[in-house]
Design a protein around this motif. Structure first.
Motif, short mmCIF file in Angstrom:
data_model
loop_
_atom_site.label_atom_id
_atom_site.label_comp_id
_atom_site.label_asym_id
_atom_site.label_seq_id
_atom_site.Cartn_x
_atom_site.Cartn_y
_atom_site.Cartn_z
N UNK A 1 55.12 39.76 67.05
CA UNK A 1 55.06 38.57 67.54
C UNK A 1 55.35 38.37 68.83
N UNK A 2 55.74 39.71 69.63
CA UNK A 2 56.27 39.76 70.95
C UNK A 2 57.89 39.21 71.23
N UNK A 3 58.64 39.50 70.17
CA UNK A 3 60.04 39.07 70.42
C UNK A 3 60.86 40.21 70.68
N UNK A 4 61.81 40.24 71.23
CA UNK A 4 62.56 41.54 71.52
C UNK A 4 62.78 42.55 70.33
N UNK A 5 62.93 43.61 70.51
CA UNK A 5 63.08 44.70 69.41
C UNK A 5 64.55 44.54 69.01
N UNK A 6 64.85 45.00 67.76
CA UNK A 6 66.36 44.96 67.32
C UNK A 6 67.09 43.60 67.27
N UNK A 7 66.28 42.60 67.02
CA UNK A 7 67.00 41.17 66.77
C UNK A 7 66.32 40.18 66.11
N UNK A 8 66.98 39.26 65.67
CA UNK A 8 66.16 37.70 64.90
C UNK A 8 66.85 36.78 65.60
N UNK A 9 66.13 35.97 66.16
CA UNK A 9 66.36 34.65 66.67
C UNK A 9 66.07 33.66 65.69
N UNK A 10 66.70 32.55 65.72
CA UNK A 10 66.74 31.48 64.75
C UNK A 10 65.15 30.77 64.87
N UNK A 11 64.82 30.61 66.07
CA UNK A 11 63.50 29.98 66.43
C UNK A 11 62.39 31.23 65.73
N UNK A 12 62.65 32.31 66.25
CA UNK A 12 61.55 33.28 65.57
C UNK A 12 61.30 33.43 64.07
N UNK A 13 62.68 33.47 63.58
CA UNK A 13 62.81 33.39 62.20
C UNK A 13 61.99 32.32 61.45
N UNK A 14 62.37 31.12 61.71
CA UNK A 14 61.30 29.92 61.41
C UNK A 14 60.07 30.06 61.45
N UNK A 15 59.90 30.41 62.69
CA UNK A 15 58.46 30.66 63.18
C UNK A 15 57.77 31.48 62.12
N UNK A 16 58.20 32.75 61.88
CA UNK A 16 57.65 33.64 60.79
C UNK A 16 57.57 32.99 59.42
N UNK A 17 58.19 32.18 59.08
CA UNK A 17 58.28 31.54 57.72
C UNK A 17 57.10 30.55 57.72
N UNK A 18 56.80 29.97 58.92
CA UNK A 18 55.56 28.96 59.29
C UNK A 18 54.37 29.82 59.02
#
Length: 306
Positions: free
Chosen positions: A224-241
């Motif tokens: 989804x274009x987020x940085x490699x090797x990390x999980x952000x709160x915004x990215x995680x909940x976007x993934x759930x959506x």
């Protein structure tokens, strides 16, 4: 003299993992790694027994691993089994056959000892830092949460929730709805709050995710274009959506997801969201180390005394 080859095997609820390497000047030099996704955690019957076919799949995997360990002395091998075999009523049948195949005992470890090995595996591959570390490992049937400073573990706790168990319980028919995620998240939060009580107010500044679930989520976020090797709160909940929008595991548009993770991604994401909520996380880094690395370092210490 060349450092001896060491081998560790982690018989987990989702995967069985092999690591072969040497410890040279305190550093791990990896010679071979293998991972087979057998999902033993989804093969406990209604009586709590590991089903015969799943047991044989596990033993066949260990036979393949034994063939890869021929250069490793038997006293230089370690194997552990975790939550699925902690639960399985017929575990002794599996463990005795595994011992015969591998030439070393398979230790059935507690959740707390599992957490301690995970913590060592993660921190041994990280540089020394002044901040305390939080290490989280979401496995197939259990989640380990640890706090410590560099290689000194302060506390470890284990919660009996995992990606395979949650996928079976809440997403068994493949449907990924908002209602299913809400139910899975609420159940995970309740279990986590109970298991996190021993941590009290243990302070930490950096959060690390270890093993398959954290790595799979990170790879999905990378697509989804987020940085490699990390999980952000915004990215995680976007993934759930995104999962809810897809509606079913067969319609997931996640190109970075390995096919064998598709059936358990709902379980893993729902638990990771609960972890972020309960602990108030905004960001998590993906660790390179895991239980099998901690087991190698522990074996080296037992052989050398340092």
């Amino acid at each position: 003299m060349k450092a001896p080859l060491l081998a560790s095997i982690d018989i987990g609820s989702n995967s069985v993992l092999l690591l072969i390497g040497r410890i040279v000047d305190g550093k791990l030099q990896i010679e071979l790694q293998r991972k087979e996704t057998l999902r033993l955690g989804g093969a406990l019957d209604e009586h709590g027994n590991l089903q015969t076919q799943a047991m044989e799949r596990g033993l066949e995997c260990l036979r393949r691993y034994a063939g890869l360990m021929t250069r490793v002395a038997k006293e230089h091998r370690r194997a552990v089994a975790t939550q699925t075999l902690r639960e399985a009523r017929n575990r002794n049948e599996f463990l005795s056959q595994a011992h015969a195949i591998l030439g070393c005992e398979v230790e059935l470890i507690s959740g707390e000892r599992e957490g301690a090995l995970i913590y060592q595996g993660v921190t041994r591959l990280l540089p020394a830092l002044p901040e305390n570390r939080l290490v989280i490992d979401i496995g197939g049937r259990s989640t380990e949460i640890c706090v410590g400073h560099n290689q000194t573990l302060h506390i470890a706790t284990s919660c009996p929730i995992g990606s395979v168990a949650w996928a079976q319980r809440f997403f068994g028919d493949g449907i990924l709805s908002a209602e299913r995620f809400a139910a899975a998240g609420n159940a995970a939060q309740a279990a986590l709050r109970q298991s996190l009580a021993p941590l009290g107010n243990a302070p930490w500044e950096q959060a690390f995710g270890s093993s398959g679930t954290a790595g799979a989520i990170s790879k999905a976020l990378l697509q989804a274009g987020l940085p490699v090797g990390e999980i952000s709160r915004a990215g995680l909940f976007q993934l759930k959506a995104q999962l809810v929008q897809a509606g079913h595991i067969d319609r997931l548009p996640l190109h970075g997801l390995r096919e064998e993770l598709r059936p358990v991604i709902g379980g893993g994401v729902s638990i990771m969201c609960a972890v972020f909520d309960v602990l108030g996380l905004q960001h998590m880094r993906i660790a390179q180390g895991a239980l099998r690395h901690g087991l190698i370092f522990e074996l080296h210490q037992s052989l050398t005394g340092h």
